[in-house]
Design an enzyme around this catalytic site. Structure first.
Site, short mmCIF file in Angstrom:
data_model
loop_
_atom_site.label_atom_id
_atom_site.label_comp_id
_atom_site.label_asym_id
_atom_site.label_seq_id
_atom_site.Cartn_x
_atom_site.Cartn_y
_atom_site.Cartn_z
N ARG A 53 0.82 -1.21 0.00
CA ARG A 53 0.00 0.00 0.00
C ARG A 53 0.85 1.27 0.00
NH1 ARG A 53 -5.15 -1.53 3.91
NH2 ARG A 53 -5.74 -3.42 2.77
N ASP A 164 -15.40 8.35 9.68
CA ASP A 164 -14.27 7.47 9.41
C ASP A 164 -13.00 8.31 9.43
OD1 ASP A 164 -14.17 4.42 8.22
OD2 ASP A 164 -12.40 5.57 7.67
#
Length: 294
Positions: A53, A164
């Site tokens: 990532r 979030d």
């Protein structure tokens, strides 16, 4: 000439050699940075995932190796602009529509009727918080259930807040566009009422209808913050499959902060894989991973 151009394109898009990997020191620095900001633990077993990532951020910043990227972040002033991107890249956002469907049965059969029974006359206004909203599937699932009930009973209105830590995933949630296959768990009747299909059949995408989106809002929030800019009279909070990434003290602290925002008698719903935490907290278990503030 064509072959030279093809070779150039290939060199620009070719993956880095497998030998390029994070050093022990750099992995530890990234793990400590992410853990300090989010509470999420990144043990050594997550190293390959982190490399995969972070590689995208490395390319986006023009760095040629993990070592160069980490030098840019930690020694060369890149942290201020890169920390949000790094957290977006590393945090896991796994969710589905009607995931753990038993919770939505509890919402329909117990939580909403109980909240309505305690309303003080007039049309009740229910508030639900999806505290780790990811791409919005959970928040919109809650909205579908409540909208379906409200259309039949007309005794209440509702609002849903989704929060979030990932700014990228929140942008997806606000857009409310999903692959057609992703909404397969949504019952057929609800699909007809609450989903719009793309005009381009090849796109195979659907979008939540505006009438439902109006009930749902999204906001950036870090569960590691000392306080949350959220109303203090929420009827139900969904925090599912998130606590498993935190250590025990962080779990207790996060749940304790969440409880400040529940009405007396409000509900907390955790993931089925998450056991009850913090015996001293004022919670009564009503169903598997469903708790009531007492």
């Amino acid at each position: 000439m064509a072959s030279a151009s093809a070779a150039l394109r290939k060199s620009q898009t070719a993956p880095l050699p497998p030998s390029d990997s994070l050093s022990d020191e750099d992995f530890l620095r990234i793990a400590e940075l992410v853990g300090g900001h989010t509470g999420i633990r990144l043990p050594a077993g997550k190293r390959t995932m982190v490399e995969g990532r972070i590689r995208k951020r490395m390319r986006a910043t023009g760095q040629s190796s993990f070592a160069d990227y980490c030098h840019y972040v930690f020694e060369d002033g890149g942290l201020a602009t890169e920390v949000t991107h790094m957290i977006d890249a590393v945090t896991t956002n796994k969710t589905d529509f009607f995931r753990e469907p038993e919770h939505f049965d509890v919402l329909r059969r117990h939580i909403v009727p109980d909240c309505l029974s305690r309303s003080r006359g007039g049309k009740a206004a229910l508030k639900v918080w999806s505290a780790a909203a990811s791409n919005g599937a959970e928040a919109y699932t809650i909205a579908m259930v409540l909208a379906d009930m409200a259309s039949r009973e007309r005794r209440f209105d509702f609002s849903i807040l989704g929060t979030d830590i990932s700014t990228d995933i929140l942008a997806q949630a606000r857009r409310a566009v999903y692959p057609a296959d992703f909404v397969a768990p949504v019952p057929a009747e609800m699909q007809r009422r609450y989903l719009m299909h793309s005009r381009d059949p090849a796109a195979r995408e659907v979008r939540i209808v505006p009438e439902l989106r109006r009930h749902v809002g999204f906001m950036h929030l870090n569960l590691m913050d000392d306080s949350y800019a959220v109303d203090g009279d929420v009827d139900a909070i969904f925090l599912r499959n998130v606590l498993i990434y935190f250590d025990k003290p962080t779990q207790v602290a996060v749940v304790g902060r969440l409880l400040r925002h529940l009405r007396p008698g409000g509900y907390l719903l955790l993931g089925h894989s998450e056991s009850m935490i913090g015996a001293s907290l004022r919670l009564k278990q009503l169903a598997p991973s469903v708790f009531k503030l007492v």
